[in-house]
Motif scaffolding. Structure first.
Motif, PDB file in Angstrom:
ATOM      1  N   LEU A   1      48.604  35.134  42.458  1.00 38.00           N
ATOM      2  CA  LEU A   1      48.367  34.301  41.272  1.00 38.00           C
ATOM      3  C   LEU A   1      49.623  33.494  40.904  1.00 38.00           C
ATOM      4  O   LEU A   1      49.544  32.539  40.135  1.00 38.00           O
ATOM      5  CB  LEU A   1      47.975  35.175  40.068  1.00 38.00           C
ATOM      6  CG  LEU A   1      46.581  35.834  40.134  1.00 38.00           C
ATOM      7  CD1 LEU A   1      46.438  36.867  39.029  1.00 38.00           C
ATOM      8  CD2 LEU A   1      45.478  34.791  40.029  1.00 38.00           C
ATOM      9  N   GLY A   2      50.743  33.929  41.420  1.00 40.91           N
ATOM     10  CA  GLY A   2      51.999  33.279  41.099  1.00 40.91           C
ATOM     11  C   GLY A   2      52.373  33.449  39.636  1.00 40.91           C
ATOM     12  O   GLY A   2      52.869  32.530  38.988  1.00 40.91           O
ATOM     13  N   VAL A   3      52.112  34.640  39.126  1.00 41.08           N
ATOM     14  CA  VAL A   3      52.425  34.915  37.718  1.00 41.08           C
ATOM     15  C   VAL A   3      53.507  35.973  37.632  1.00 41.08           C
ATOM     16  O   VAL A   3      53.886  36.565  38.630  1.00 41.08           O
ATOM     17  CB  VAL A   3      51.160  35.394  36.949  1.00 41.08           C
ATOM     18  CG1 VAL A   3      50.117  34.283  36.869  1.00 41.08           C
ATOM     19  CG2 VAL A   3      50.588  36.653  37.599  1.00 41.08           C
ATOM     20  N   GLN A   4      53.952  36.231  36.434  1.00 41.69           N
ATOM     21  CA  GLN A   4      54.914  37.302  36.194  1.00 41.69           C
ATOM     22  C   GLN A   4      54.625  37.923  34.833  1.00 41.69           C
ATOM     23  O   GLN A   4      53.732  37.466  34.121  1.00 41.69           O
ATOM     24  CB  GLN A   4      56.336  36.772  36.279  1.00 41.69           C
ATOM     25  CG  GLN A   4      56.582  35.594  35.364  1.00 41.69           C
ATOM     26  CD  GLN A   4      57.906  34.910  35.671  1.00 41.69           C
ATOM     27  OE1 GLN A   4      58.755  35.423  36.358  1.00 41.69           O
ATOM     28  NE2 GLN A   4      58.070  33.732  35.117  1.00 41.69           N
ATOM     29  N   VAL A   5      55.350  38.961  34.504  1.00 44.70           N
ATOM     30  CA  VAL A   5      55.133  39.611  33.206  1.00 44.70           C
ATOM     31  C   VAL A   5      55.357  38.580  32.103  1.00 44.70           C
ATOM     32  O   VAL A   5      56.356  37.865  32.106  1.00 44.70           O
ATOM     33  CB  VAL A   5      56.084  40.823  33.031  1.00 44.70           C
ATOM     34  CG1 VAL A   5      55.974  41.399  31.614  1.00 44.70           C
ATOM     35  CG2 VAL A   5      55.781  41.895  34.063  1.00 44.70           C
ATOM     36  N   GLY A   6      54.351  38.458  31.197  1.00 45.36           N
ATOM     37  CA  GLY A   6      54.440  37.492  30.109  1.00 45.36           C
ATOM     38  C   GLY A   6      53.576  36.264  30.354  1.00 45.36           C
ATOM     39  O   GLY A   6      53.261  35.518  29.414  1.00 45.36           O
ATOM     40  N   SER A   7      53.166  36.046  31.630  1.00 51.48           N
ATOM     41  CA  SER A   7      52.341  34.869  31.939  1.00 51.48           C
ATOM     42  C   SER A   7      50.942  35.033  31.353  1.00 51.48           C
ATOM     43  O   SER A   7      50.447  36.153  31.164  1.00 51.48           O
ATOM     44  CB  SER A   7      52.211  34.686  33.450  1.00 51.48           C
ATOM     45  OG  SER A   7      53.457  34.532  34.040  1.00 51.48           O
ATOM     46  N   LYS A   8      50.295  33.889  31.137  1.00 48.99           N
ATOM     47  CA  LYS A   8      48.912  33.923  30.643  1.00 48.99           C
ATOM     48  C   LYS A   8      47.952  33.845  31.823  1.00 48.99           C
ATOM     49  O   LYS A   8      48.187  33.125  32.788  1.00 48.99           O
ATOM     50  CB  LYS A   8      48.661  32.753  29.710  1.00 48.99           C
ATOM     51  CG  LYS A   8      49.202  32.980  28.314  1.00 48.99           C
ATOM     52  CD  LYS A   8      48.824  31.827  27.412  1.00 48.99           C
ATOM     53  CE  LYS A   8      49.366  32.069  26.017  1.00 48.99           C
ATOM     54  NZ  LYS A   8      49.137  30.901  25.161  1.00 48.99           N
ATOM     55  N   VAL A   9      46.855  34.613  31.721  1.00 46.91           N
ATOM     56  CA  VAL A   9      45.788  34.542  32.731  1.00 46.91           C
ATOM     57  C   VAL A   9      44.455  34.535  31.996  1.00 46.91           C
ATOM     58  O   VAL A   9      44.373  34.939  30.824  1.00 46.91           O
ATOM     59  CB  VAL A   9      45.825  35.746  33.702  1.00 46.91           C
ATOM     60  CG1 VAL A   9      47.004  35.680  34.631  1.00 46.91           C
ATOM     61  CG2 VAL A   9      45.803  37.060  32.939  1.00 46.91           C
ATOM     62  N   VAL A  10      43.419  34.093  32.700  1.00 43.93           N
ATOM     63  CA  VAL A  10      42.073  34.088  32.110  1.00 43.93           C
ATOM     64  C   VAL A  10      41.201  35.033  32.898  1.00 43.93           C
ATOM     65  O   VAL A  10      41.168  34.993  34.133  1.00 43.93           O
ATOM     66  CB  VAL A  10      41.465  32.661  32.132  1.00 43.93           C
ATOM     67  CG1 VAL A  10      40.021  32.684  31.646  1.00 43.93           C
ATOM     68  CG2 VAL A  10      42.298  31.708  31.287  1.00 43.93           C
ATOM     69  N   LEU A  11      40.511  35.939  32.185  1.00 39.05           N
ATOM     70  CA  LEU A  11      39.564  36.848  32.840  1.00 39.05           C
ATOM     71  C   LEU A  11      38.153  36.358  32.573  1.00 39.05           C
ATOM     72  O   LEU A  11      37.802  36.052  31.431  1.00 39.05           O
ATOM     73  CB  LEU A  11      39.692  38.268  32.295  1.00 39.05           C
ATOM     74  CG  LEU A  11      40.940  39.061  32.659  1.00 39.05           C
ATOM     75  CD1 LEU A  11      40.814  40.499  32.131  1.00 39.05           C
ATOM     76  CD2 LEU A  11      41.158  39.094  34.160  1.00 39.05           C
TER      77      LEU A  11
END
Lengths: 231, 406
Positions: free
Chosen positions: B156-166
């Motif tokens: 996803l190319g994210v890290q702790v604190g990033s926003k994601v949509v479920l």
């Protein structure tokens, strides 16, 4: 009158599998051993002395002929019966002592009495007596390796006679002993013969035994060449 | 009879070097069996504990239909009844509810299919160790936080604190529902497959997204010891299977793991047979060497009237004594090596086997049967094997033995 212990009738023994290689070790041998005899079987190597002793003891079977011990035909006995018969009637002394090295003097002498189901008390008494007779009192707990050759052969004699056999067969009993020790052993066996009327048959090359024997049977090429009763 | 036993016993010590070498060879075999058993036990315990301390738990309860077809609508039936029943089972130390759903997680870079797992964090902490698998961040501190698998984090190319949509679908209507979450932590179970798809959310949040109310799909159980009631036939599992719900042990849920346990028993049996054959050959060889060495003596004792049973007793005492010495040696050796392995273990950390990743070294596990069964089997086996040389001596021709020939 002397009692007949052993009788060997028309014994032949052949070795080898084919006619070409057959060796006639014994040829029509006839022999009677009376109780109390002190007999030496003599003759050159290969004359058939040991073969005759083996057949007399039932350790080997003759090719033909019959062997009687106390009027029992031993050649027809089954293996177990022969084993029991041998145990109760024949004492063995081998050339190289052949005591069981891991058993003590007492246990070696006791061994055959255990096979005869003799009680522990009687075994103990007989071992005590026999050790006194052979002059090894106090050495009953020693292992054979802790005894000299002469002492070991004395224990072998004790083992042979303690079961009260009718006859003692000895295959060159002094062959591995020095002259002095061999002489002492011979004296001891003569003493047993005279004192307890024990019957001994030796196969031997030892001149001392030949000199002391009451009967001298000479074998040559599987035949009895001469049979002399000596005085 | 005692004299024949004495004779057999003492014969062992006649050729001390040979007896010692034979005892060493057989002892090493016995030691190998003990070590293999203890190490297998350690591996199994490690695997099972690792697996059951994670998502698997020691047991699970589901709606029967959910087991065959894990659809969102197959929630546990009459959950209150089950929960009250659980409270009466003293063996259950803790339990936790879970909600499962398939869904999609999206980041500005990627959108990936995922398995959404709704957990009751407080109960989960008491029931499993999944919180310990967290590698970064914190475990669901708020309603709109998620914990994602490590592989997912990369994809996803994210890290702790990033926003994601479920995105997921409602249970009853099948309508799409989505919400924005913030990544609070990253988790890794060591399994690439799991780490590429798993997303944890708070149970209440997922229940809301799926419109499940207070319903849930799974009750995971902590029984203290995973091996306590791992047999599915135990009445315990039947007592908890009612109202069309089914309770299953970890061994049933994860047959692969159960099969590994069975396989280890089979492996031990195969190794035992191989070691047994080796021990047999060693003991037969040693006894035959002893027989040939004492050929004349056998002739003498046979000439004296020693019977078959006496020879058999002597030879079997000899082989049994040799077996007992070997067993003793094997036990001492196994105590040393087992002790070292029990203390230091062998580090297989990070290695995945049967979807379970070892997290800590595998240690030797001491079990009573190892110190009784293998040494006794060794002694018994050497005794039985000793029958063959004993029969050989019984059949010896006395005259030939006295001439030292066969």
């Amino acid at each position: 009158m002397n009692k007949k212990v052993f009788e060997v009738k028309n014994i032949c023994k052949d070795f080898g599998e084919s006619r070409d290689t057959t060796v006639h070790a014994l040829k029509n041998v006839n022999l009677v051993i009376q109780k109390g005899e002190f007999t030496a079987l003599v003759g050159p190597s290969g004359s058939g002395k040991s073969t005759l002793l083996n057949i007399m003891s039932g350790l080997d079977l003759p090719t033909s002929g019959e062997v009687y011990l106390n009027d029992r035909h031993i050649n027809t006995m089954a293996s177990n019966e022969l084993s029991d018969f041998r145990r109760d009637h024949i004492g063995f002394i081998f050339q190289s002592y052949n005591l069981i090295p891991v058993l003590t003097v007492k246990e070696n002498i006791e061994y055959i009495m255990v096979l005869q189901n003799i009680s522990a008390k009687e075994r103990h008494e007989r071992v005590g007596e026999i050790l006194k007779t052979i002059g090894l009192e106090g050495k009953e707990n020693r292992l054979p390796t802790q005894l000299s050759g002469g002492q070991q052969q004395r224990v072998a004699v004790a083992r042979a006679i303690v079961a009260k056999p009718d006859i003692i067969l000895a295959d060159e009993p002094t062959a591995n002993l020095d002259s002095k020790t061999g002489g002492a052993l011979l004296e001891m066996m003569m003493g047993l013969n005279e004192e307890f009327n024990k019957t001994f048959v030796f196969s031997t090359h030892d001149q001392k035994i030949m000199d002391k024997a009451k009967r001298l049977i000479t074998l040559e090429d599987g035949k009895i060449k001469s049979d002399e009763v000596l005085t | 009879m005692l004299i024949f036993i004495k004779l057999g016993f003492r014969n062992v010590f006649r050729n001390k070097r040979r007896s010692l070498l034979t005892a060493c060879a057989i002892g090493v075999s016995i030691c190998a069996l003990i070590i293999t058993d203890g190490f297998m036990e350690g591996m199994i315990q490690n695997m099972v504990k690792t697996a059951t301390s994670g998502l698997l738990g020691h047991g699970q309860i589901h709606h029967s239909s959910y087991i065959k077809n894990p659809e969102v609508e197959f929630v546990i039936k009459n959950p209150k009844n089950i929960e009250s029943k659980i409270l009466n089972e003293s063996v259950i130390q803790s339990w936790s509810r879970r909600v499962y759903s398939l869904g999609m997680i999206s980041s500005p870079r990627n959108a990936i299919n995922t398995s959404l797992v709704g957990i009751d964090l407080r109960a989960e902490k008491k029931t499993t160790d999944i919180i310990n698998y967290l590698t970064k961040g914190s475990f669901l501190p708020s309603e709109n936080s998620v914990v994602i698998g490590r592989e997912l984090e990369k994809k996803l190319g994210v890290q702790v604190g990033s926003k994601v949509v479920l995105t997921t679908t409602e249970a009853k209507t099948g309508e799409l529902r989505q919400d924005v979450f913030r990544v609070s932590g990253v988790i890794s179970f060591g399994s690439k497959k799991t780490d590429s798809s798993i997303v944890f959310v708070q149970i209440g949040k997922l229940q809301t997204l799926l419109s499940l109310g207070n319903n849930y799909h799974e009750l995971v159980l902590n029984l203290g010891d995973p091996f306590q009631i791992d047999d599915q036939n135990n009445p315990f599992w039947k007592r908890l299977s009612f109202d069309n719900n089914k309770a299953r042990s970890w061994a049933t849920i994860s047959p692969g793991l159960g099969a590994v346990v069975d396989m280890s028993a089979l492996s031990i049996s195969i190794i035992s047979v191989i070691m047994g054959i080796l021990m047999g050959l060693i003991i037969v060889n040693a006894l035959f060497m002893a027989i040939f060495e004492r050929l004349f003596e056998f002739g003498v004792v046979r000439a004296l009237g020693t019977k078959n049973k006496h020879l058999m007793l002597t030879m079997l005492t000899e082989s049994t004594t040799l077996g007992a010495l070997s067993a003793l040696f094997g036990i001492v050796l196994a105590l040393i090596f087992g002790g070292l392995l029990a203390y230091y273990g062998i580090d297989y950390g990070g290695i995945e086997f049967n979807n379970v990743t070892f997290r800590e070294p595998i240690y030797f596990i001491f079990k009573t049967h190892q110190w009784i069964v293998y040494p006794l089997a060794g002694v018994l086996f050497t005794t039985i094997v000793g029958i063959y040389p004993a029969i050989f001596t019984i059949r010896l021709n006395i005259n030939r033995a006295l001439k030292k020939t066969l």
